[in-house]
Each structure stands twice: as structure tokens, then as C-alpha cells.
Design a protein around this motif. Structure first.
Motif, PDB file in Angstrom:
ATOM      1  N   PRO A 277       0.708  -1.107   0.029  1.00  0.00           N
ATOM      2  CA  PRO A 277       0.020  -0.002  -0.064  1.00  0.00           C
ATOM      3  C   PRO A 277       0.802   1.154  -0.036  1.00  0.00           C
ATOM      4  CG  PRO A 277      -0.492  -1.538   1.814  1.00  0.00           C
ATOM      5  CD  PRO A 277       0.692  -1.817   1.372  1.00  0.00           C
ATOM      6  N   GLU A 278       0.445   2.212  -0.838  1.00  0.00           N
ATOM      7  CA  GLU A 278       1.153   3.436  -0.996  1.00  0.00           C
ATOM      8  C   GLU A 278       0.772   4.436   0.159  1.00  0.00           C
ATOM      9  OE1 GLU A 278       2.500   6.996  -4.129  1.00  0.00           O
ATOM     10  OE2 GLU A 278       1.055   5.519  -4.606  1.00  0.00           O
ATOM     11  N   SER A 279       1.792   4.765   1.090  1.00  0.00           N
ATOM     12  CA  SER A 279       1.565   5.674   2.221  1.00  0.00           C
ATOM     13  C   SER A 279       2.152   7.019   2.189  1.00  0.00           C
ATOM     14  CB  SER A 279       2.161   5.096   3.516  1.00  0.00           C
ATOM     15  OG  SER A 279       1.287   3.892   3.599  1.00  0.00           O
ATOM     16  N   GLY A 280       2.350   7.670   0.743  1.00  0.00           N
ATOM     17  CA  GLY A 280       2.963   8.789   0.666  1.00  0.00           C
ATOM     18  C   GLY A 280       4.588   8.666   0.361  1.00  0.00           C
ATOM     19  N   GLU A 281       5.227   9.860   0.017  1.00  0.00           N
ATOM     20  CA  GLU A 281       6.513   9.756  -0.029  1.00  0.00           C
ATOM     21  C   GLU A 281       7.338   9.820   1.307  1.00  0.00           C
ATOM     22  OE1 GLU A 281       9.863  12.230  -2.784  1.00  0.00           O
ATOM     23  OE2 GLU A 281       8.197  13.339  -1.857  1.00  0.00           O
ATOM     24  N   MET A 282       8.161   8.788   1.486  1.00  0.00           N
ATOM     25  CA  MET A 282       8.933   8.802   2.700  1.00  0.00           C
ATOM     26  C   MET A 282      10.522   8.480   2.120  1.00  0.00           C
ATOM     27  SD  MET A 282       6.964   6.816   5.483  1.00  0.00           S
ATOM     28  CE  MET A 282       4.919   7.292   5.678  1.00  0.00           C
ATOM     29  N   LEU A 283      11.648   9.211   2.611  1.00  0.00           N
ATOM     30  CA  LEU A 283      12.867   9.127   2.021  1.00  0.00           C
ATOM     31  C   LEU A 283      13.898   8.512   3.139  1.00  0.00           C
ATOM     32  CD1 LEU A 283      13.121  12.539  -0.043  1.00  0.00           C
ATOM     33  CD2 LEU A 283      12.472  10.126  -0.837  1.00  0.00           C
ATOM     34  N   ILE A 284      14.697   7.868   2.747  1.00  0.00           N
ATOM     35  CA  ILE A 284      15.763   7.061   3.709  1.00  0.00           C
ATOM     36  C   ILE A 284      16.963   7.401   3.021  1.00  0.00           C
ATOM     37  CG2 ILE A 284      14.260   5.452   4.818  1.00  0.00           C
ATOM     38  CD1 ILE A 284      15.639   3.367   3.058  1.00  0.00           C
ATOM     39  N   CYS A 285      18.015   7.545   3.736  1.00  0.00           N
ATOM     40  CA  CYS A 285      19.332   7.770   3.489  1.00  0.00           C
ATOM     41  C   CYS A 285      20.096   6.393   3.215  1.00  0.00           C
ATOM     42  CB  CYS A 285      20.158   8.654   4.202  1.00  0.00           C
ATOM     43  SG  CYS A 285      21.718   9.177   3.618  1.00  0.00           S
ATOM     44  N   ALA A 286      20.060   5.605   1.990  1.00  0.00           N
ATOM     45  CA  ALA A 286      20.642   4.316   1.875  1.00  0.00           C
ATOM     46  C   ALA A 286      21.253   4.240   0.288  1.00  0.00           C
ATOM     47  CB  ALA A 286      19.461   3.506   2.121  1.00  0.00           C
ATOM     48  N   LEU A 321      12.344  10.118  14.539  1.00  0.00           N
ATOM     49  CA  LEU A 321      13.439   9.080  14.790  1.00  0.00           C
ATOM     50  C   LEU A 321      13.913   8.044  13.870  1.00  0.00           C
ATOM     51  CD1 LEU A 321      12.751   8.499  18.620  1.00  0.00           C
ATOM     52  CD2 LEU A 321      14.300  10.242  17.620  1.00  0.00           C
ATOM     53  N   TYR A 322      12.862   7.477  13.255  1.00  0.00           N
ATOM     54  CA  TYR A 322      13.457   6.271  12.311  1.00  0.00           C
ATOM     55  C   TYR A 322      12.254   6.277  11.285  1.00  0.00           C
ATOM     56  CZ  TYR A 322      10.576   3.803  15.706  1.00  0.00           C
ATOM     57  OH  TYR A 322       9.519   3.277  16.299  1.00  0.00           O
ATOM     58  N   THR A 323      12.570   5.555  10.067  1.00  0.00           N
ATOM     59  CA  THR A 323      11.516   5.052   8.980  1.00  0.00           C
ATOM     60  C   THR A 323      11.366   3.683   9.268  1.00  0.00           C
ATOM     61  OG1 THR A 323      12.223   6.782   7.382  1.00  0.00           O
ATOM     62  CG2 THR A 323      11.085   4.829   6.704  1.00  0.00           C
ATOM     63  N   GLN A 324      10.385   3.124   9.366  1.00  0.00           N
ATOM     64  CA  GLN A 324       9.913   1.530   9.878  1.00  0.00           C
ATOM     65  C   GLN A 324       9.412   0.867   8.811  1.00  0.00           C
ATOM     66  OE1 GLN A 324       8.991   0.014  13.704  1.00  0.00           O
ATOM     67  NE2 GLN A 324       6.971  -0.321  12.550  1.00  0.00           N
ATOM     68  N   ILE A 325      10.117  -0.253   8.236  1.00  0.00           N
ATOM     69  CA  ILE A 325       9.334  -1.096   7.158  1.00  0.00           C
ATOM     70  C   ILE A 325       8.917  -2.336   7.536  1.00  0.00           C
ATOM     71  CG2 ILE A 325       9.678  -1.953   4.840  1.00  0.00           C
ATOM     72  CD1 ILE A 325      11.903  -0.037   4.466  1.00  0.00           C
ATOM     73  N   GLN A 371      24.108   0.413   7.343  1.00  0.00           N
ATOM     74  CA  GLN A 371      23.468   1.564   7.046  1.00  0.00           C
ATOM     75  C   GLN A 371      22.564   2.460   8.054  1.00  0.00           C
ATOM     76  OE1 GLN A 371      22.428   1.442   2.367  1.00  0.00           O
ATOM     77  NE2 GLN A 371      21.815  -0.490   3.173  1.00  0.00           N
ATOM     78  N   ASN A 372      22.852   2.286   9.341  1.00  0.00           N
ATOM     79  CA  ASN A 372      22.352   2.606  10.381  1.00  0.00           C
ATOM     80  C   ASN A 372      20.929   2.356  10.585  1.00  0.00           C
ATOM     81  OD1 ASN A 372      22.565   4.238  12.903  1.00  0.00           O
ATOM     82  ND2 ASN A 372      21.407   6.286  11.713  1.00  0.00           N
ATOM     83  N   GLY A 373      20.751   0.899  10.514  1.00  0.00           N
ATOM     84  CA  GLY A 373      19.561   0.403  10.665  1.00  0.00           C
ATOM     85  C   GLY A 373      19.496  -0.797  11.684  1.00  0.00           C
ATOM     86  N   THR A 374      18.335  -1.302  11.842  1.00  0.00           N
ATOM     87  CA  THR A 374      18.290  -2.634  12.584  1.00  0.00           C
ATOM     88  C   THR A 374      17.005  -3.463  12.157  1.00  0.00           C
ATOM     89  OG1 THR A 374      16.576  -1.502  14.100  1.00  0.00           O
ATOM     90  CG2 THR A 374      18.931  -1.508  14.781  1.00  0.00           C
ATOM     91  N   ILE A 389      11.958  -3.569  10.072  1.00  0.00           N
ATOM     92  CA  ILE A 389      13.048  -2.785   9.612  1.00  0.00           C
ATOM     93  C   ILE A 389      13.180  -1.437   9.794  1.00  0.00           C
ATOM     94  CG2 ILE A 389      14.857  -2.448   7.711  1.00  0.00           C
ATOM     95  CD1 ILE A 389      13.548  -4.805   6.333  1.00  0.00           C
ATOM     96  N   ARG A 390      14.103  -1.038  10.628  1.00  0.00           N
ATOM     97  CA  ARG A 390      14.199   0.684  11.102  1.00  0.00           C
ATOM     98  C   ARG A 390      15.342   1.219  10.661  1.00  0.00           C
ATOM     99  NH1 ARG A 390      11.817   0.640  17.319  1.00  0.00           N
ATOM    100  NH2 ARG A 390       9.814  -0.168  16.824  1.00  0.00           N
ATOM    101  N   PHE A 391      15.297   2.320   9.959  1.00  0.00           N
ATOM    102  CA  PHE A 391      16.471   3.197   9.133  1.00  0.00           C
ATOM    103  C   PHE A 391      16.355   4.465  10.023  1.00  0.00           C
ATOM    104  CE2 PHE A 391      15.941   0.474   5.636  1.00  0.00           C
ATOM    105  CZ  PHE A 391      17.121   0.131   5.107  1.00  0.00           C
TER     106      PHE A 391
END
Length: 394
Positions: A277-286, A321-325, A371-374, A389-391
């Protein structure tokens, strides 16, 4: 600061004890001289009364008149006028003064010596404690080095404990690396042995019964060995820190869609659907390519544990704080025994299907953490597995 305080305490102790010794010596000297004066005076009066008994009353009256008057040794003193000196009446006065002075000096010196011996004994005990601790460390019986107070050895004790702790950590890391190396070497040999054995059997069968099926089996096993080689080289580069990852702004929805498209054929063959599902534009540095590789490994693992007609969902959200997938499926979930070992290299769970080598999830974790994630895994309440997954932003 603590050393200066200890010196001040020691100086104050020695000064106070020395002052007490001097005061005690002065008090003893005063009492002794008073008794000596009375004795000398009494002896002179006794001699006078013996020679002239009628002077006893005169002497008593003179004592009463002189009792509350202050007398001093001056030229008007009759004794001094006759040429006598105090030492003529008390021969041992000088010796007694020397004796009491020496006694006071020796008392103060003895107290100072006892204090120095106590400090020396305390230093020896501290040195003995540190020495025993190092001996125990050398013998492998290392414990906690407790602080016994602030003194000159406190800093040394802290530094020794830091060095010992670092050496222990280095030793544990070396032992862990050695064990991991041996275990990985065993697993690699095991992983290679299976396709080599299969290729060998297929060649023997082709010599007796040539067929295209044997060639296909050899091709599959060679592809498996190639995949194992590439995965191991990639993990080696990650461990050595030589894998260069880009730091670009990546849209999460685009990355998930591209990863799913690369696995579209496998999902169609397995009869499993993918929902993003599309939840809008979300950017991560990766790094787009390698992060997609990690996502694809997780999608493939979920697909293998989802029955035909099931669904693999990819949800994502963002906060300061983070972007979660969140990647979850509608399968049976993980076995309880598998959860602590999912991301270990070459680990194959109890419900593992296919001919996987058990390195995909380990590779995904290494790429994400670099890449600073968990990444974590758990079972959903209503069945199914879930990877989170959290960036992190910083």
C-alpha cells in the motif's frame, strides 16, 4: 585532589599528636619543678629551725605574708645577693630538664614513626592486593577489583582494571572470531559438499543413462555453488569493511516496488501475492541496490513460508526518529526455537523449504546494520511472520 587531602590529614594528625605530647611534657615539667621548689624550700627552713628553734614562728609568719605575693628572681633577692644560684640548691635540675625534653621529643618522634609505619603498611597492603589481582588475572581467575578508598593508588587501580577489562574483551573477541571462523568453515564445507556430491552422481548417471535431466541437475547445483560463492564474498567484504555503500535519498515505496518486481516470477510460481500500500513519499538515506538486495532476501523468506493463495504485505511509516518497514506474511510463522537464530549464518529453520543455504537473512541484517538500521523478527498474534526494519535518521 584526594592525594592533597590525604597529606593534609596526615599533617594535621601529626601536628595534633605532637602538640598533645608537648603539652603533656610541659605539664609534667611544671608539676615536677613545683614539687622540687617546695622540697628545697622546706629543706632550708628545716635547717634554720634545727639551728635556731625560736625562728620557727618567724618563718611561718613570713610564709603567710608571701603566700599571695608574686616573687621573681632579681638582684634584690637575698639568695642571689649572697651569690647563690638555683642550681646550687637543686643539682639535678639540668638533668631533669634534659630528661623531660628528651622524653617529649622521643614521644613525638615515636608517634611520627608509628604514623609513617602505618602508612607504609597500608601502601604495602594496597600493592599486595593489586599484585594478587594481576596474578589471578594471569592465571585466568579474574574478578572485580573493588575500590577500597581514595588514595595514591586509586588512579593506578583504575588504569589496571581498564587494561584488564580491555584485554578480556580482546581475548573474548578473538575466541569468538576463532569459533565463528571454524563454524563458518565447517558450514561452507558442508554447503559445498552437497552440490559436489549431486554433480558427481549426475555425471555417473549420465555415463550410463545420458539425459537432459541430469544436465539440468548439474546446472542447478552449479548455480547454487555460484550463489554461495557470491554471498560469501559479499559477507567477507562487509566484515572487512571494504563494501562501499552509497548514501542517497531513496524513496521507500519505489524501493519496495522494485524489489517485488524482481521476484515477480517466483511469487507467481508459488501462488503468493504481494501487497504494497502506498503511504506517501518517505525518504531514507541508503544505497538503493544493496538495500533492495536485503529486502528481496526477506520477501523471498516470507514467500517460502506462505502457502499458495497467501499474501506478503509491505507496510511502512515514518517518525522523527526512524523510518520503519514492516514485511509480514499470512503463513504459519516462525517456530519458537528458530526465533533466536534466524539471522545466524547458515542457519536453516525447522520449517525451511527448498535448497536454500541459510545465508540470506544474515546478509540482509549485515547490509541493513551497515546503513544505521536494525532488523528484528517476530510472530504476529493471528499467525504469520513479521520482519521490522528501522532506518534511523541520525
Amino acid at each position: 585532589m584526594s592525594e592533597r587531602r590525604n597529606h593534609m590529614i596526615l599533617a594535621g594528625f601529626v601536628f595534633s599528636v605532637s602538640l598533645m605530647a608537648v603539652s603533656m611534657t610541659a605539664m609534667l615539667l611544671t608539676g615536677y619543678y613545683n614539687r622540687a621548689h617546695v622540697q628545697v624550700l622546706g629543706g632550708i627552713c628545716q635547717k634554720m629551725i634545727e639551728k635556731q628553734p625560736e625562728t620557727e614562728q618567724t618563718i611561718l609568719e613570713a610564709f603567710k605574708e608571701y603566700k599571695y605575693e608574686r616573687g621573681n628572681l632579681s638582684e634584690e633577692n637575698i639568695v642571689l645577693a649572697y651569690g647563690y644560684r638555683p642550681s646550687d640548691f637543686w643539682k639535678s635540675a639540668g638533668k631533669c630538664s634534659i630528661f623531660f625534653s628528651a622524653a617529649g621529643f622521643l614521644t613525638g618522634g615515636l608517634i611520627f614513626l608509628i604514623t609513617c609505619l602505618y602508612l607504609r603498611l597500608r601502601e604495602n597492603m594496597r600493592l599486595k592486593m593489586l599484585t594478587e589481582y594481576l596474578e589471578n588475572v594471569n592465571m585466568g581467575h579474574c574478578g572485580v577489583l573493588f575500590q577500597t578508598g581514595e588514595d595514591d593508588f586509586s588512579k593506578l587501580q583504575d588504569e589496571i582494571y581498564k587494561v584488564v577489562t580491555e584485554l578480556q574483551q580482546t581475548r573474548d573477541s578473538a575466541m569468538k572470531a576463532k569459533n565463528n571462523y571454524a563454524e563458518n568453515l565447517y558450514n561452507i564445507a558442508h554447503q559445498i559438499k552437497t552440490p559436489v556430491t549431486s554433480i558427481s552422481l549426475s555425471l555417473q548417471m549420465m555415463q550410463e543413462y545420458p539425459s537432459a535431466g541430469h544436465l539440468e541437475q548439474i546446472r542447478r547445483q552449479l548455480a547454487r555453488m555460484t550463489h554461495l560463492e557470491e554471498a560469501l564474498l559479499l559477507l567477507a567484504r562487509i566484515d572487512a569493511g571494504t563494501l562501499s555503500l552509497k548514501q542517497d535519498e531513496v524513496d521507500v515505496f519505489t524501493m519496495l516496488m522494485l524489489a517485488a518486481d524482481n521476484l515477480q516470477e517466483l511469487f507467481l510460481r508459488a501462488g503468493v501475492f504481494v501487497e504494497i500500500p502506498e503511504s506517501g513519499e518517505m525518504l531514507i538515506c541508503a544505497d538503493m541496490e544493496w538495500t533492495m538486495e536485503a529486502i528481496m532476501n526477506i520477501l523471498k523468506d516470507c514467500m517460502e513460508h506462505t502457502p499458495p493463495g497467501g499474501t506478503v504485505s509491505c507496510l511502512y511509516e515514518q517518525n522523527p526518529l526512524y523510518t520503519q518497514i514492516r514485511i509480514q506474511d499470512t503463513g504459519t510463522g516462525f517456530a519458537k526455537e528458530d526465533l533466536p537464530h534466524l539471522f545466524e549464518r547458515f542457519y536453516r529453520g525447522q520449517e525451511m523449504k527448498g535448497d536454500g543455504i541459510g545465508i540470506g537473512l544474515s546478509l540482509s541484517r549485515a547490509l541493513i546494520e551497515k546503513q544505521n538500521g536494525t532488523i528484528t523478527a517476530r510472530n504476529l498474534p493471528n499467525a504469520g511472520a513479521c520482519f521490522e526494519i528501522r532506518f534511523y535518521c541520525h
